[in-house]
Scaffold this motif. Structure first.
Motif, PDB file in Angstrom:
ATOM      1  N   LEU A  43     -68.008-109.208  87.911  1.00 47.33           N
ATOM      2  CA  LEU A  43     -67.935-108.889  89.337  1.00 47.33           C
ATOM      3  C   LEU A  43     -67.084-109.904  90.101  1.00 47.33           C
ATOM      4  O   LEU A  43     -66.361-109.550  91.029  1.00 47.33           O
ATOM      5  CB  LEU A  43     -69.346-108.822  89.933  1.00 47.33           C
ATOM      6  CG  LEU A  43     -70.216-107.644  89.481  1.00 47.33           C
ATOM      7  CD1 LEU A  43     -71.623-107.755  90.069  1.00 47.33           C
ATOM      8  CD2 LEU A  43     -69.580-106.312  89.884  1.00 47.33           C
ATOM      9  N   SER A  44     -67.166-111.166  89.702  1.00 40.24           N
ATOM     10  CA  SER A  44     -66.360-112.201  90.357  1.00 40.24           C
ATOM     11  C   SER A  44     -64.874-111.928  90.153  1.00 40.24           C
ATOM     12  O   SER A  44     -64.071-112.002  91.097  1.00 40.24           O
ATOM     13  CB  SER A  44     -66.716-113.589  89.810  1.00 40.24           C
ATOM     14  OG  SER A  44     -68.043-113.933  90.117  1.00 40.24           O
ATOM     15  N   GLU A  45     -64.509-111.608  88.927  1.00 36.43           N
ATOM     16  CA  GLU A  45     -63.100-111.330  88.621  1.00 36.43           C
ATOM     17  C   GLU A  45     -62.618-110.091  89.367  1.00 36.43           C
ATOM     18  O   GLU A  45     -61.498-110.042  89.879  1.00 36.43           O
ATOM     19  CB  GLU A  45     -62.923-111.150  87.116  1.00 36.43           C
ATOM     20  CG  GLU A  45     -61.458-110.958  86.704  1.00 36.43           C
ATOM     21  CD  GLU A  45     -61.282-110.837  85.205  1.00 36.43           C
ATOM     22  OE1 GLU A  45     -60.148-110.589  84.770  1.00 36.43           O
ATOM     23  OE2 GLU A  45     -62.296-110.985  84.476  1.00 36.43           O
ATOM     24  N   LEU A  46     -63.487-109.073  89.453  1.00 34.00           N
ATOM     25  CA  LEU A  46     -63.147-107.852  90.174  1.00 34.00           C
ATOM     26  C   LEU A  46     -62.874-108.166  91.650  1.00 34.00           C
ATOM     27  O   LEU A  46     -61.892-107.691  92.231  1.00 34.00           O
ATOM     28  CB  LEU A  46     -64.281-106.835  90.047  1.00 34.00           C
ATOM     29  CG  LEU A  46     -64.113-105.533  90.852  1.00 34.00           C
ATOM     30  CD1 LEU A  46     -62.898-104.751  90.369  1.00 34.00           C
ATOM     31  CD2 LEU A  46     -65.378-104.674  90.751  1.00 34.00           C
ATOM     32  N   GLY A  47     -63.757-108.974  92.245  1.00 30.78           N
ATOM     33  CA  GLY A  47     -63.587-109.333  93.648  1.00 30.78           C
ATOM     34  C   GLY A  47     -62.296-110.096  93.895  1.00 30.78           C
ATOM     35  O   GLY A  47     -61.590-109.851  94.883  1.00 30.78           O
ATOM     36  N   GLN A  48     -61.980-111.008  92.994  1.00 31.35           N
ATOM     37  CA  GLN A  48     -60.749-111.787  93.137  1.00 31.35           C
ATOM     38  C   GLN A  48     -59.519-110.899  93.026  1.00 31.35           C
ATOM     39  O   GLN A  48     -58.543-111.079  93.758  1.00 31.35           O
ATOM     40  CB  GLN A  48     -60.735-112.894  92.076  1.00 31.35           C
ATOM     41  CG  GLN A  48     -61.780-113.972  92.321  1.00 31.35           C
ATOM     42  CD  GLN A  48     -62.049-114.832  91.096  1.00 31.35           C
ATOM     43  OE1 GLN A  48     -61.417-114.658  90.053  1.00 31.35           O
ATOM     44  NE2 GLN A  48     -62.979-115.764  91.228  1.00 31.35           N
ATOM     45  N   LYS A  49     -59.555-109.937  92.132  1.00 32.25           N
ATOM     46  CA  LYS A  49     -58.432-109.010  92.007  1.00 32.25           C
ATOM     47  C   LYS A  49     -58.266-108.162  93.258  1.00 32.25           C
ATOM     48  O   LYS A  49     -57.149-107.745  93.590  1.00 32.25           O
ATOM     49  CB  LYS A  49     -58.637-108.101  90.785  1.00 32.25           C
ATOM     50  CG  LYS A  49     -58.444-108.815  89.445  1.00 32.25           C
ATOM     51  CD  LYS A  49     -58.649-107.856  88.294  1.00 32.25           C
ATOM     52  CE  LYS A  49     -58.418-108.555  86.946  1.00 32.25           C
ATOM     53  NZ  LYS A  49     -58.647-107.625  85.796  1.00 32.25           N
ATOM     54  N   LYS A  50     -59.367-107.869  93.939  1.00 32.28           N
ATOM     55  CA  LYS A  50     -59.321-107.070  95.159  1.00 32.28           C
ATOM     56  C   LYS A  50     -58.920-107.905  96.376  1.00 32.28           C
ATOM     57  O   LYS A  50     -58.810-107.380  97.491  1.00 32.28           O
ATOM     58  CB  LYS A  50     -60.693-106.435  95.423  1.00 32.28           C
ATOM     59  CG  LYS A  50     -61.121-105.414  94.389  1.00 32.28           C
ATOM     60  CD  LYS A  50     -60.414-104.083  94.573  1.00 32.28           C
ATOM     61  CE  LYS A  50     -60.981-103.025  93.644  1.00 32.28           C
ATOM     62  NZ  LYS A  50     -60.339-101.705  93.868  1.00 32.28           N
ATOM     63  N   GLY A  51     -58.725-109.218  96.186  1.00 32.45           N
ATOM     64  CA  GLY A  51     -58.284-110.060  97.298  1.00 32.45           C
ATOM     65  C   GLY A  51     -59.390-110.799  98.005  1.00 32.45           C
ATOM     66  O   GLY A  51     -59.179-111.349  99.092  1.00 32.45           O
ATOM     67  N   PHE A  52     -60.592-110.836  97.421  1.00 31.17           N
ATOM     68  CA  PHE A  52     -61.714-111.560  98.018  1.00 31.17           C
ATOM     69  C   PHE A  52     -61.745-112.988  97.471  1.00 31.17           C
ATOM     70  O   PHE A  52     -61.342-113.242  96.330  1.00 31.17           O
ATOM     71  CB  PHE A  52     -63.046-110.871  97.706  1.00 31.17           C
ATOM     72  CG  PHE A  52     -63.243-109.578  98.434  1.00 31.17           C
ATOM     73  CD1 PHE A  52     -64.006-109.530  99.593  1.00 31.17           C
ATOM     74  CD2 PHE A  52     -62.661-108.399  97.975  1.00 31.17           C
ATOM     75  CE1 PHE A  52     -64.206-108.338 100.266  1.00 31.17           C
ATOM     76  CE2 PHE A  52     -62.846-107.202  98.644  1.00 31.17           C
ATOM     77  CZ  PHE A  52     -63.612-107.169  99.795  1.00 31.17           C
ATOM     78  N   LYS A  53     -62.254-113.897  98.278  1.00 36.06           N
ATOM     79  CA  LYS A  53     -62.420-115.279  97.845  1.00 36.06           C
ATOM     80  C   LYS A  53     -63.843-115.425  97.297  1.00 36.06           C
ATOM     81  O   LYS A  53     -64.812-115.393  98.040  1.00 36.06           O
ATOM     82  CB  LYS A  53     -62.198-116.233  99.022  1.00 36.06           C
ATOM     83  CG  LYS A  53     -62.241-117.708  98.638  1.00 36.06           C
ATOM     84  CD  LYS A  53     -61.890-118.570  99.843  1.00 36.06           C
ATOM     85  CE  LYS A  53     -61.871-120.049  99.465  1.00 36.06           C
ATOM     86  NZ  LYS A  53     -61.521-120.908 100.622  1.00 36.06           N
ATOM     87  N   VAL A  54     -63.963-115.559  95.981  1.00 29.32           N
ATOM     88  CA  VAL A  54     -65.268-115.649  95.318  1.00 29.32           C
ATOM     89  C   VAL A  54     -65.394-117.038  94.695  1.00 29.32           C
ATOM     90  O   VAL A  54     -64.610-117.405  93.813  1.00 29.32           O
ATOM     91  CB  VAL A  54     -65.424-114.560  94.233  1.00 29.32           C
ATOM     92  CG1 VAL A  54     -66.830-114.610  93.650  1.00 29.32           C
ATOM     93  CG2 VAL A  54     -65.132-113.178  94.809  1.00 29.32           C
ATOM     94  N   GLU A  55     -66.368-117.800  95.154  1.00 32.19           N
ATOM     95  CA  GLU A  55     -66.550-119.175  94.685  1.00 32.19           C
ATOM     96  C   GLU A  55     -67.452-119.225  93.450  1.00 32.19           C
ATOM     97  O   GLU A  55     -68.381-118.422  93.302  1.00 32.19           O
ATOM     98  CB  GLU A  55     -67.155-120.031  95.797  1.00 32.19           C
ATOM     99  CG  GLU A  55     -66.261-120.192  97.022  1.00 32.19           C
ATOM    100  CD  GLU A  55     -65.085-121.113  96.766  1.00 32.19           C
ATOM    101  OE1 GLU A  55     -64.946-121.627  95.634  1.00 32.19           O
ATOM    102  OE2 GLU A  55     -64.279-121.332  97.686  1.00 32.19           O
TER     103      GLU A  55
END
Length: 513
Positions: A43-55
């Protein structure tokens, strides 16, 4: 090497993934508890690909904490074990459903009650607030319980706008708007937990004010030479942030220095300099009403049956403003064409105008929807003017007679009478200069024009944002276009427009975001 402008919007993890962060104001953290390491990584990788900043790690900068199959109390307990202080954080505590919906949408969806983790309430806790995410969903009157906080954020917003940092300016404006609509005074940071639009920077300013009575950043900004100079220079009618910054870099910080610099000024800027003190003095509702009578007299004289509406802050119930705006139309479509030039001619003949610039209507309705305008301005026929307003407290025919008598003493535009910003002109005069905008709209676009010209500026921005993000529509002061259905939605009233947008109608006096 990544260009400088792009580097500013990259997430902290771009070195590892190379994904561009589209939503820098959001910082997400996925709680591994009950989610599992592999699912969390996916889910973290998915969010990052969508342009979200996931820490990867939780910190105070996190704005959205996402968990799966955990109650709010369980997450609080986990937070307590990590950061102490009874698990306090200003981040939204959200179910993973918000995250997955945002992934599908490709942008952060509105936080609804179903997304929020439920917590047991403690009656001894400080009262918290809850407000919708968009300013156009909220009712904001002129009653502001948190003026000290909103003034601080507004000053930082203004400074960002003077530096042409529109994104930062909007962020501070949205944060201030949230505080403006709160029903009570904010006494403690915990009251702000879960509120939208309060980013890390805004929260640090609020915390500084609550703990120390003032923000060190705000005070430093207020006292900086650049801010003070740009504030004075942009107070000149016709001078924007870019021009003011160029003058400042040339060593110009005061009106005297500007006059002595030999800078070439256009007509608007020269008029703004000549009447600086008057234009930077607030216009009262009483003065707006007198100008309203003058405008109505002019319009009726050249086109009987035309309608004149006072818009802007005065329509929202404000008692003072920095200018006076009027919207003019006629019940018969097309009768308004050519009206502006006749009105301006009448006003000039009567001696009411110290300066005016008129532009034609350039709006065209395209079959495939409205093209993006070159600026945020609409494309109505308009006249940007400076009025010569008598100080006599008279109305109607008496007012015209008084002003005609005053014309025997022509207005002085000598720069020797205009001093450093904030000073008064020497000697008394029976009139003052007032900024007045006249806008002519066809009756078919009047409802949209009235909504757009009523404001506030942030309320209108949020309406357009809501239309685009939530409804796939394009809203302007001319029309509402449904992007998916490829058709215009016709409306004659503001109420109809709100209905199309799926919003409760907000009356003008509650649009003071």
């Amino acid at each position: 090497m990544v260009p400088l402008k792009r580097r500013k919007v990259l997430c902290s993890h771009t070195g590892k993934t190379g994904n561009v962060c589209k939503f820098p104001e959001l910082v997400l953290f996925l709680l591994e508890r009950k989610m599992g390491a592999s699912r969390r990584a996916f889910l973290s990788e998915l969010g990052q690909k969508k342009g979200f900043k996931v820490e990867d790690k939780f910190s105070e900068s996190v704005t959205h904490l996402i968990s799966e199959n955990n109650s709010g109390d369980e997450v609080r307990a986990w937070l307590d074990s990590q950061v102490g202080g009874r698990g306090r954080t200003l981040a939204h505590l959200l179910d993973v459903s918000w995250y997955t919906e945002s992934m599908r949408a490709g942008l952060p969806v509105d936080i609804q009650d179903k997304h929020k983790l439920q917590e047991q309430t403690d009656e001894a806790e400080t009262e918290t607030f809850s407000v919708p995410s968009y300013a156009c969903q909220r009712r904001t009157t002129l009653e502001n319980h948190n003026t000290v906080l909103t003034d601080a954020l507004s000053l930082l917003a203004e400074n960002a706008e003077l530096s042409e940092e529109e994104g930062r300016g909007v962020a501070f404006r949205r944060a201030a708007a949230v505080l403006k609509c709160l029903p009570k005074v904010v006494m403690d940071m915990t009251q702000l937990r879960g509120l939208p639009c309060l980013g890390e920077h805004s929260l640090s300013v609020i915390k500084d004010v609550l703990e120390n009575g003032a923000s060190s950043e705000v005070e430093a900004t207020k006292n900086s030479e650049r801010y003070k100079a740009l504030k004075i220079l942009t107070g000149i009618f016709g001078v924007g942030a870019k021009t003011a910054d160029r003058w400042f870099r040339d060593g110009i910080q005061t009106l005297h220095q500007l006059r002595d610099s030999g800078q070439t000024l256009n007509r608007a800027q020269q008029a703004g300099l000549d009447h600086y003190d008057d234009i930077n003095q607030s216009v009262t509702k009483a003065e707006a009403d007198i100008i309203s009578e003058i405008v109505e007299k002019a319009v009726v004289a050249v086109l009987p049956g035309a309608q004149i509406t006072l818009t802007g802050g005065f329509r929202r119930g404000k008692l003072t403003g920095h200018d006076v705006d009027f919207l003019i139309t006629h019940p018969e479509e097309g009768r308004e064409e050519g009206l502006m030039s006749k009105v301006v001619s009448w006003l000039e003949t009567q001696g009411f105008l110290l300066y005016q610039k008129t532009t034609r209507n350039s709006y065209l309705e395209a079959k495939d929807g409205p093209a993006r305008p070159a600026s945020n301005m609409d494309r109505f026929e308009r006249c940007l003017s400076i009025f010569r307003l008598s100080k006599e407290k008279k109305r109607g025919a008496e007012l015209t007679e008084t002003l005609t008598e005053n014309l025997k003493t022509p207005p002085s535009c000598s720069s020797s009478h205009v001093q450093q910003g904030g000073d008064r002109e020497e000697g008394g005069k029976p009139w003052r200069a007032v900024r007045v905008d006249l806008v002519v709209s066809p009756i078919s676009q009047f409802g949209f024009a009235l909504l757009g010209w009523t404001g506030s500026k942030l309320f209108e921005r949020e309406l357009r944002r809501w239309a685009g993000r939530e409804k796939s529509m394009s809203l302007s002061s001319h029309a509402l276009f449904h992007n998916k259905q490829s058709r215009y939605l016709r409306a004659t009233t503001e109420e109809e427009i709100f209905s199309y947008l799926g919003l409760e109608y907000v009356k003008p006096s509650e649009r003071n975001a």
